[in-house]
Motif scaffolding. Structure first.
Motif, PDB file in Angstrom:
ATOM      1  N   LYS A   1      -6.942  46.486  45.029  1.00  0.00           N
ATOM      2  CA  LYS A   1      -6.787  46.708  43.571  1.00  0.00           C
ATOM      3  C   LYS A   1      -5.475  46.095  43.082  1.00  0.00           C
ATOM      4  CE  LYS A   1      -9.321  51.005  43.133  1.00  0.00           C
ATOM      5  NZ  LYS A   1      -9.153  52.445  43.142  1.00  0.00           N
ATOM      6  N   LYS A   2      -4.420  46.309  43.862  1.00  0.00           N
ATOM      7  CA  LYS A   2      -3.093  45.781  43.480  1.00  0.00           C
ATOM      8  C   LYS A   2      -3.147  44.244  43.439  1.00  0.00           C
ATOM      9  CE  LYS A   2       1.732  46.140  44.975  1.00  0.00           C
ATOM     10  NZ  LYS A   2       1.992  44.939  45.745  1.00  0.00           N
ATOM     11  N   ALA A   3      -3.769  43.656  44.463  1.00  0.00           N
ATOM     12  CA  ALA A   3      -3.851  42.189  44.517  1.00  0.00           C
ATOM     13  C   ALA A   3      -4.667  41.663  43.333  1.00  0.00           C
ATOM     14  CB  ALA A   3      -4.481  41.758  45.835  1.00  0.00           C
ATOM     15  N   LEU A   4      -5.736  42.387  42.976  1.00  0.00           N
ATOM     16  CA  LEU A   4      -6.573  41.951  41.852  1.00  0.00           C
ATOM     17  C   LEU A   4      -5.805  42.057  40.534  1.00  0.00           C
ATOM     18  CD1 LEU A   4     -10.053  43.510  42.757  1.00  0.00           C
ATOM     19  CD2 LEU A   4      -9.409  41.102  42.829  1.00  0.00           C
TER      20      LEU A   4
ATOM     21  N   ALA B   1     -13.267  44.722  49.576  1.00  0.00           N
ATOM     22  CA  ALA B   1     -13.061  43.681  48.552  1.00  0.00           C
ATOM     23  C   ALA B   1     -14.180  43.834  47.512  1.00  0.00           C
ATOM     24  CB  ALA B   1     -13.105  42.310  49.206  1.00  0.00           C
ATOM     25  N   PRO B   2     -14.107  43.098  46.390  1.00  0.00           N
ATOM     26  CA  PRO B   2     -15.176  43.248  45.394  1.00  0.00           C
ATOM     27  C   PRO B   2     -16.502  42.668  45.879  1.00  0.00           C
ATOM     28  CG  PRO B   2     -13.344  41.928  44.536  1.00  0.00           C
ATOM     29  CD  PRO B   2     -13.061  42.171  45.973  1.00  0.00           C
ATOM     30  N   SER B   3     -17.569  43.083  45.227  1.00  0.00           N
ATOM     31  CA  SER B   3     -18.889  42.519  45.459  1.00  0.00           C
ATOM     32  C   SER B   3     -18.915  41.127  44.837  1.00  0.00           C
ATOM     33  CB  SER B   3     -19.888  43.435  44.749  1.00  0.00           C
ATOM     34  OG  SER B   3     -21.145  43.271  45.282  1.00  0.00           O
ATOM     35  N   GLY B   4     -19.735  40.245  45.400  1.00  0.00           N
ATOM     36  CA  GLY B   4     -19.872  38.915  44.795  1.00  0.00           C
ATOM     37  C   GLY B   4     -19.007  37.857  45.447  1.00  0.00           C
ATOM     38  N   ILE B   5     -18.409  38.196  46.575  1.00  0.00           N
ATOM     39  CA  ILE B   5     -17.650  37.192  47.322  1.00  0.00           C
ATOM     40  C   ILE B   5     -17.984  37.355  48.807  1.00  0.00           C
ATOM     41  CG2 ILE B   5     -15.542  38.649  47.477  1.00  0.00           C
ATOM     42  CD1 ILE B   5     -15.550  34.801  47.143  1.00  0.00           C
TER      43      ILE B   5
ATOM     44  N   ALA C   1      -8.202  42.121  51.317  1.00  0.00           N
ATOM     45  CA  ALA C   1      -8.962  43.011  52.212  1.00  0.00           C
ATOM     46  C   ALA C   1      -8.823  42.551  53.662  1.00  0.00           C
ATOM     47  CB  ALA C   1     -10.433  43.022  51.797  1.00  0.00           C
ATOM     48  N   LEU C   2      -8.925  41.264  53.890  1.00  0.00           N
ATOM     49  CA  LEU C   2      -8.844  40.753  55.269  1.00  0.00           C
ATOM     50  C   LEU C   2      -7.459  40.986  55.867  1.00  0.00           C
ATOM     51  CD1 LEU C   2     -10.867  37.446  54.828  1.00  0.00           C
ATOM     52  CD2 LEU C   2     -11.525  39.391  56.250  1.00  0.00           C
ATOM     53  N   ASN C   3      -6.450  40.929  54.992  1.00  0.00           N
ATOM     54  CA  ASN C   3      -5.083  41.136  55.492  1.00  0.00           C
ATOM     55  C   ASN C   3      -4.793  42.597  55.810  1.00  0.00           C
ATOM     56  OD1 ASN C   3      -4.065  38.532  55.599  1.00  0.00           O
ATOM     57  ND2 ASN C   3      -3.801  38.481  53.367  1.00  0.00           N
ATOM     58  N   THR C   4      -5.689  43.487  55.413  1.00  0.00           N
ATOM     59  CA  THR C   4      -5.424  44.911  55.652  1.00  0.00           C
ATOM     60  C   THR C   4      -6.579  45.577  56.400  1.00  0.00           C
ATOM     61  OG1 THR C   4      -6.220  45.290  53.399  1.00  0.00           O
ATOM     62  CG2 THR C   4      -3.850  45.318  53.715  1.00  0.00           C
ATOM     63  N   LEU C   5      -7.291  44.814  57.194  1.00  0.00           N
ATOM     64  CA  LEU C   5      -8.362  45.412  58.010  1.00  0.00           C
ATOM     65  C   LEU C   5      -7.736  46.446  58.928  1.00  0.00           C
ATOM     66  CD1 LEU C   5     -10.616  42.378  59.025  1.00  0.00           C
ATOM     67  CD2 LEU C   5     -11.043  44.102  57.294  1.00  0.00           C
TER      68      LEU C   5
END
Ligand code: PLP
Length: 382
Positions: free
Chosen positions: A21-24, A197-201, A241-245
């Motif tokens: 959310k912060k990154a977005l 992460a969001p949907s659509g990617i 998201a990938l950076n915080t798995l």
């Protein structure tokens, strides 16, 4: 006071994490975001962000950035690869519809009763084909959580016969350390909304040596495979998201999942927990409540403020037996009476007790069983 709604459907989709959310939000506020194909500073800044996320994915998959293509999700990637491949295709019988549906001429490979690919059937099918095949399998099943532990042998055999492997790795990211065999798969697909992460990617590993039809004709984006301006916010969210798995091993999640299953088995010895004796994702539990249809279970949980799935989310709304469980040779009754519980790191034993209590309520009602004596050390409090 309204009861806090519990979410036990993380294999269907995950809520956005605070970090994402912060990154977005930062992405929305980034005044330099522009069309990544533009040569000016705005464009170069945006291109840099995209390429950084591409490199993150490439590093995770142990490949080069030039092999990574962004898509709208795993379904798009699967359709593209399977339809774009000109040779014969084999698909595991437990596969997600996004692998099973694109090619009507696909050879379906059986599963064994443990939810693993039937290697004899694979060998026989490959031997009978006159051209090398593309073989599509899942790294882990979304419905049962069973991990495809034959992946190494599958890749070896398919490669020996000159074929290629497409692995749907959607469910393994962030849940288990990636299996070594995954890195030898020719195509790998992943999805943002399964990892906060969001949907659509989503993304795909597409090796440059393999000839594949273009997906979208347009500009030269994504190696000209997928024309059109990139989904920059989706890519930013995916990168975050990938950076915080979550770190491994994920033992606490497995402990609460096992607590849930053990309690259910004490309450109801006639239930079946699919794949319980096999290597599974630590967050997933697929439970058959005999003679109680999956959709009835889902409704019951929903009325009690808990979100769960019957079979895979993509088949919700359909009142048919789970094809995944049928592929494992379960009876029609069992394949129609399973509910899937998929948890996140936030789940603790208090949440589980509430879930168990709601489950027990339905079981007692539908299966006419008396609740265990309150003297039992495992008696549940309502
Ligand atoms: N593969 C698996 C194992 C899934 O669980 C899903 C989603 O349900 C998909 C593929 C499809 O992913 P997407 O929603 O990104 O198209």
């Amino acid at each position: 006071m309204s009861l806090l709604r519990l979410y036990a459907d993380h294999n269907a989709t995950t809520p956005l994490s605070a970090f994402v959310k912060k990154a977005l939000t930062e992405g929305l506020d980034d005044v330099l975001l522009a069309n990544a194909s533009s040569v000016h500073a705005h464009g170069r800044h945006t291109r840099q962000i995209i390429e950084k996320v591409r490199k993150t994915i490439a590093d995770i998959l142990n490949t080069s950035s030039k092999n990574i293509v962004f898509t709208s999700g795993a379904s798009e990637a699967a359709s593209w690869i399977l339809k774009g491949f000109s040779g014969p295709v084999c698909v595991a019988n437990d596969a997600h519809d996004c692998l099973k549906n694109p090619r009507k001429d696909a050879h379906i490979i059986s599963m064994d009763a443990h939810g693993l690919l039937d290697m004899h059937h694979l060998d026989k099918t490959l031997d009978n084909l006159d051209k090398p095949a593309l073989v599509a399998v899942m790294a882990a099943n979304n419905e049962t959580g069973i991990i495809q532990t034959h992946l190494h042998s599958i890749v070896q055999r398919v490669h020996e016969k000159g074929g290629l492997v497409l692995c749907d790795a959607v469910q393994v990211f962030g849940k288990i350390p990636l299996p070594q065999a995954l890195f030898s798969c020719d195509f790998i697909i992943g999805s943002g909304h399964k990892i906060a992460a969001p949907s659509g990617i989503g993304f795909a590993k597409i090796p440059s040596r393999v000839p594949l039809e273009k997906l979208i004709h347009g500009g030269g984006q994504e190696r000209s495979f997928r024309g059109g301006s990139e989904n920059i916010l989706g890519i930013i969210g995916l990168g975050a998201a990938l950076n915080t798995l979550s770190p491994f091993p994920n033992t606490s999640l497995e402990t609460v999942r096992n607590y849930f299953e053990e309690k259910l088995q004490i309450l109801a010895p006639d239930i079946k927990i699919i794949g319980q004796k096999h290597i599974r994702l630590p967050n997933t539990s697929c439970v058959v409540m005999p003679h109680v249809k999956g959709e009835i279970q889902v409704m019951h949980f929903d009325l009690n403020h808990i979100s769960v799935s019957a079979g895979s989310a993509c088949s919700s709304g359909k009142v048919s037996a789970s094809p995944v469980l049928k592929a494992m040779n379960l009876s029609d009754m069992e394949a129609s009476c399973a509910a899937r519980f998929s948890f996140s790191q936030e789940w603790n034993s208090d949440h589980m007790d509430r879930l168990i209590s709601v489950w027990q309520d339905l079981y007692v009602k539908k299966c006419n069983r008396a609740p265990p004596s309150s003297k039992s050390p495992y008696a549940l409090t309502y």
